[in-house]
Scaffold this motif. Sequence first.
Motif, short mmCIF file in Angstrom:
data_model
loop_
_atom_site.label_atom_id
_atom_site.label_comp_id
_atom_site.label_asym_id
_atom_site.label_seq_id
_atom_site.Cartn_x
_atom_site.Cartn_y
_atom_site.Cartn_z
N SER A 19 48.52 38.05 31.52
CA SER A 19 48.07 37.65 29.89
C SER A 19 47.70 38.89 29.14
CB SER A 19 47.00 36.67 30.30
OG SER A 19 47.16 35.27 30.80
N LEU A 20 47.30 39.66 29.54
CA LEU A 20 47.02 41.08 28.65
C LEU A 20 48.27 41.86 28.53
CD1 LEU A 20 43.84 42.32 30.71
CD2 LEU A 20 44.08 41.06 28.28
N ALA A 21 49.41 41.72 29.25
CA ALA A 21 50.52 42.70 28.90
C ALA A 21 51.17 42.47 27.61
CB ALA A 21 51.69 42.24 30.10
N GLY A 22 51.14 41.33 27.19
CA GLY A 22 51.80 41.26 25.78
C GLY A 22 53.14 41.26 25.74
N SER A 23 53.96 40.87 26.74
CA SER A 23 55.56 40.85 26.97
C SER A 23 55.73 39.50 27.95
CB SER A 23 55.89 42.05 27.53
OG SER A 23 57.09 41.99 27.76
N ASN A 24 56.87 38.95 27.48
CA ASN A 24 57.11 37.98 28.17
C ASN A 24 58.32 38.14 29.33
OD1 ASN A 24 56.41 35.80 26.62
ND2 ASN A 24 58.11 36.16 25.07
N ASP A 25 58.53 39.39 29.43
CA ASP A 25 59.50 40.40 30.29
C ASP A 25 58.62 41.12 31.28
OD1 ASP A 25 61.84 40.87 31.73
OD2 ASP A 25 62.47 42.38 30.09
N VAL A 26 58.00 40.10 32.09
CA VAL A 26 57.00 40.66 33.18
C VAL A 26 57.27 40.20 34.57
CG1 VAL A 26 54.57 40.96 33.82
CG2 VAL A 26 55.34 41.00 31.35
N LEU A 27 57.51 40.95 35.53
CA LEU A 27 57.42 40.51 36.95
C LEU A 27 56.23 40.76 37.47
CD1 LEU A 27 59.43 39.54 39.13
CD2 LEU A 27 59.78 41.91 39.63
N ILE A 28 55.60 39.76 38.31
CA ILE A 28 54.36 39.97 39.00
C ILE A 28 54.74 39.77 40.53
CG2 ILE A 28 53.08 39.38 36.85
CD1 ILE A 28 52.52 36.67 38.46
N GLY A 29 53.86 40.23 41.34
CA GLY A 29 54.11 40.11 42.88
C GLY A 29 52.91 40.91 43.65
N HIS A 30 52.99 40.52 44.70
CA HIS A 30 52.11 41.07 45.71
C HIS A 30 52.65 42.48 46.22
CE1 HIS A 30 50.18 41.95 49.59
NE2 HIS A 30 49.02 41.18 49.38
N PRO A 31 51.94 43.35 46.42
CA PRO A 31 52.74 44.70 46.78
C PRO A 31 53.49 44.42 48.00
CG PRO A 31 50.20 45.01 47.20
CD PRO A 31 50.65 43.77 46.32
N SER A 32 53.25 43.68 49.02
CA SER A 32 54.29 43.77 50.23
C SER A 32 55.36 42.66 49.83
CB SER A 32 53.21 42.92 51.36
OG SER A 32 52.40 43.94 51.59
N ASP A 33 55.73 42.12 48.55
CA ASP A 33 56.68 41.33 48.38
C ASP A 33 57.98 42.50 48.09
OD1 ASP A 33 58.34 39.35 47.94
OD2 ASP A 33 57.25 38.47 46.26
N ALA A 34 58.47 42.70 49.21
CA ALA A 34 59.58 44.02 48.97
C ALA A 34 60.89 43.19 48.40
CB ALA A 34 60.00 44.52 50.15
N ALA A 35 61.31 42.02 48.68
CA ALA A 35 62.39 41.27 48.20
C ALA A 35 62.32 41.03 46.85
CB ALA A 35 62.68 39.90 49.04
N ARG A 36 61.08 40.67 46.31
CA ARG A 36 61.09 40.35 45.05
C ARG A 36 61.41 41.48 43.96
NH1 ARG A 36 57.99 36.80 41.70
NH2 ARG A 36 57.19 35.88 43.39
#
Length: 86
Positions: A19-36
């Motif tokens: 929400s704070l990033a101010g961009s629609n082009d954001v990828l979020i994930g867990h640090p262990s989510d290597a495939a993502r």
Amino acid sequence: MTDIWIVHRDPRWRDALRSLAGSNDVLIGHPSDAARFARADAPRAVLLGVAGDFEAELEFAHRQASRLGNAAWVVLARALDLPEVE
């Protein structure tokens, strides 16, 4: 190119940071989510939230370091954890 990757263990933090990033082009994930992250375009910046024992976050940083040499890295930690994180 993706603007930012937000990497944090806690999904509530990921959502708040997105929400704070101010961009629609954001990828979020867990640090262990290597495939993502392996499938994603390299970002301009990585916001890495550290929590717990930091092992998953260190593995993420090492795993991604070679392909993210041009990205800006921001490490987010609790004030109490700063000496250990540094």
